[in-house]
Motif scaffolding. Structure first.
Motif, short mmCIF file in Angstrom:
data_model
loop_
_atom_site.label_atom_id
_atom_site.label_comp_id
_atom_site.label_asym_id
_atom_site.label_seq_id
_atom_site.Cartn_x
_atom_site.Cartn_y
_atom_site.Cartn_z
N ASP A 170 42.07 67.36 7.87
CA ASP A 170 41.37 67.28 6.64
C ASP A 170 40.09 66.42 6.39
OD1 ASP A 170 43.46 68.73 5.49
OD2 ASP A 170 44.82 67.08 4.88
N ARG A 171 39.70 65.99 7.68
CA ARG A 171 38.78 64.96 7.68
C ARG A 171 37.39 65.71 7.13
NH1 ARG A 171 34.07 65.31 10.69
NH2 ARG A 171 35.24 66.57 12.05
N ARG A 172 36.98 66.94 7.20
CA ARG A 172 35.77 67.58 6.52
C ARG A 172 36.13 67.56 4.80
NH1 ARG A 172 32.96 72.08 9.49
NH2 ARG A 172 31.57 70.83 10.79
N ALA A 173 37.11 67.97 4.49
CA ALA A 173 37.37 68.21 3.12
C ALA A 173 37.32 66.52 2.56
CB ALA A 173 38.90 68.68 2.72
N MET A 174 37.95 65.78 3.20
CA MET A 174 37.71 64.62 2.40
C MET A 174 36.28 63.80 2.51
SD MET A 174 40.89 62.40 3.82
CE MET A 174 41.00 62.82 5.51
N TYR A 175 35.55 64.14 3.45
CA TYR A 175 34.02 63.69 3.63
C TYR A 175 33.39 64.22 2.52
CZ TYR A 175 34.28 60.92 7.93
OH TYR A 175 34.69 60.07 8.87
N HIS A 176 33.66 65.59 2.33
CA HIS A 176 32.93 66.22 1.49
C HIS A 176 33.35 65.99 -0.02
CE1 HIS A 176 30.61 69.92 -0.08
NE2 HIS A 176 31.84 70.19 -0.91
N THR A 177 34.62 65.74 -0.45
CA THR A 177 34.99 65.52 -1.57
C THR A 177 34.84 64.04 -1.88
OG1 THR A 177 36.70 67.12 -1.56
CG2 THR A 177 37.02 65.47 -3.15
N ASN A 178 35.20 63.12 -1.14
CA ASN A 178 34.93 61.75 -1.39
C ASN A 178 33.39 61.13 -1.31
OD1 ASN A 178 37.68 62.03 -1.52
ND2 ASN A 178 38.19 60.95 0.30
N ILE A 179 33.04 61.47 -0.34
CA ILE A 179 31.45 60.98 -0.26
C ILE A 179 30.45 61.77 -0.85
CG2 ILE A 179 29.66 60.51 1.50
CD1 ILE A 179 31.83 60.34 3.68
N GLU A 180 30.41 63.18 -0.89
CA GLU A 180 29.53 64.17 -1.32
C GLU A 180 29.84 64.36 -3.01
OE1 GLU A 180 26.72 65.20 -0.15
OE2 GLU A 180 27.26 64.30 1.75
N PRO B 228 40.29 59.00 9.08
CA PRO B 228 39.05 59.72 8.30
C PRO B 228 39.12 59.28 6.92
CG PRO B 228 40.16 61.19 9.96
CD PRO B 228 40.91 59.92 9.92
N TYR B 229 40.32 59.08 6.28
CA TYR B 229 40.43 58.91 4.96
C TYR B 229 39.63 57.57 4.63
CZ TYR B 229 42.14 57.31 0.62
OH TYR B 229 42.40 56.79 -0.85
N ALA B 230 39.96 56.39 5.29
CA ALA B 230 39.39 54.96 5.23
C ALA B 230 37.85 55.38 5.22
CB ALA B 230 39.91 54.17 6.24
N ARG B 231 37.36 55.99 6.38
CA ARG B 231 35.95 56.19 6.45
C ARG B 231 35.31 56.94 5.34
NH1 ARG B 231 37.52 57.30 11.91
NH2 ARG B 231 37.54 59.57 11.59
N SER B 232 36.07 57.91 4.88
CA SER B 232 35.49 58.50 3.78
C SER B 232 35.41 57.86 2.54
CB SER B 232 36.13 59.90 3.27
OG SER B 232 37.45 59.40 2.64
N LYS B 233 36.34 56.80 2.27
CA LYS B 233 36.30 56.06 1.10
C LYS B 233 35.32 54.80 1.41
CE LYS B 233 38.54 56.36 -1.99
NZ LYS B 233 37.96 56.71 -3.14
N HIS B 234 35.09 54.38 2.77
CA HIS B 234 34.05 53.39 2.87
C HIS B 234 32.79 53.93 2.43
CE1 HIS B 234 31.85 50.42 4.81
NE2 HIS B 234 31.08 51.35 5.47
N PHE B 235 32.37 55.11 3.15
CA PHE B 235 31.13 55.77 2.66
C PHE B 235 30.86 56.02 1.43
CE2 PHE B 235 31.39 56.31 7.49
CZ PHE B 235 30.20 55.62 7.85
#
Length: 168
Positions: free
Chosen positions: A93-103, A152-159
């Motif tokens: 789910d890394r890509r989805a989390m990056y897309h949703t959370n960061i973008e 990946p979740y923690a990284r997405s929230k950090h970014f």
């Protein structure tokens, strides 16, 4: 008026209810596919006036990919509680989390520029906190250490936090 993103989520729905109990006017974001009946049912655990409060919510479908959708949701809004996020600890789910959370956070912040928004509250996660203090406790003063391995979740929230810092 206050906008709460992620209003069908565990935290977002409770924030909406608490704001309504305090007499605030709330616009709540949801996906077109969201089941808001679940929100109403959960309110029955928190108050005897679930229907009363639920009927006060101004629901709006928002697509975080669509700047116009975000700008429309922000019309007349002074405060934003940004609770929307993709939460998962599954590596796929890394890509989805990056897309949703960061973008998604970046797009919402960009939509806030030039709007009537005066306050922006971002909900992050304890997953980004590293290290312990002298008492052996993790606190909000703990820093994110990029040298440590994070989910990946923690990284997405950090970014996502970094996007909020950038915008502030």
């Amino acid at each position: 008026m206050i906008l709460v993103t992620g209003a069908t989520g565990i935290l977002g729905r409770v924030i909406v209810l608490e704001l309504l109990k305090r007499g605030k006017k709330v616009r709540a974001t949801k996906r077109e596919s969201s089941n808001i009946d679940e929100v109403l049912e959960s309110y029955r655990f928190y108050t005897d006036q679930a229907d009363h409060f639920f009927c006060q919510i101004e629901w709006v479908n928002v697509d975080f990919q669509d700047l116009e959708s975000l700008e429309n949701a922000l019309l007349g809004i002074t405060d934003v509680y940004h609770c929307a996020a993709h939460v998962s600890f599954h590596p796929n789910d890394r890509r989805a989390m990056y897309h949703t959370n960061i973008e998604g956070t970046r797009r919402l912040l960009n939509a806030c520029e030039g709007s009537t928004v005066q306050k922006f509250c971002f909900v992050s996660s304890t997953a980004v906190l590293d290290g312990v203090d002298e008492k052996g406790e993790v606190t909000e003063d703990s820093n994110y250490n990029p040298k440590l391995d994070h989910s990946p979740y923690a990284r997405s929230k950090h970014f996502s936090e970094m996007e909020v810092w950038r915008a502030s």
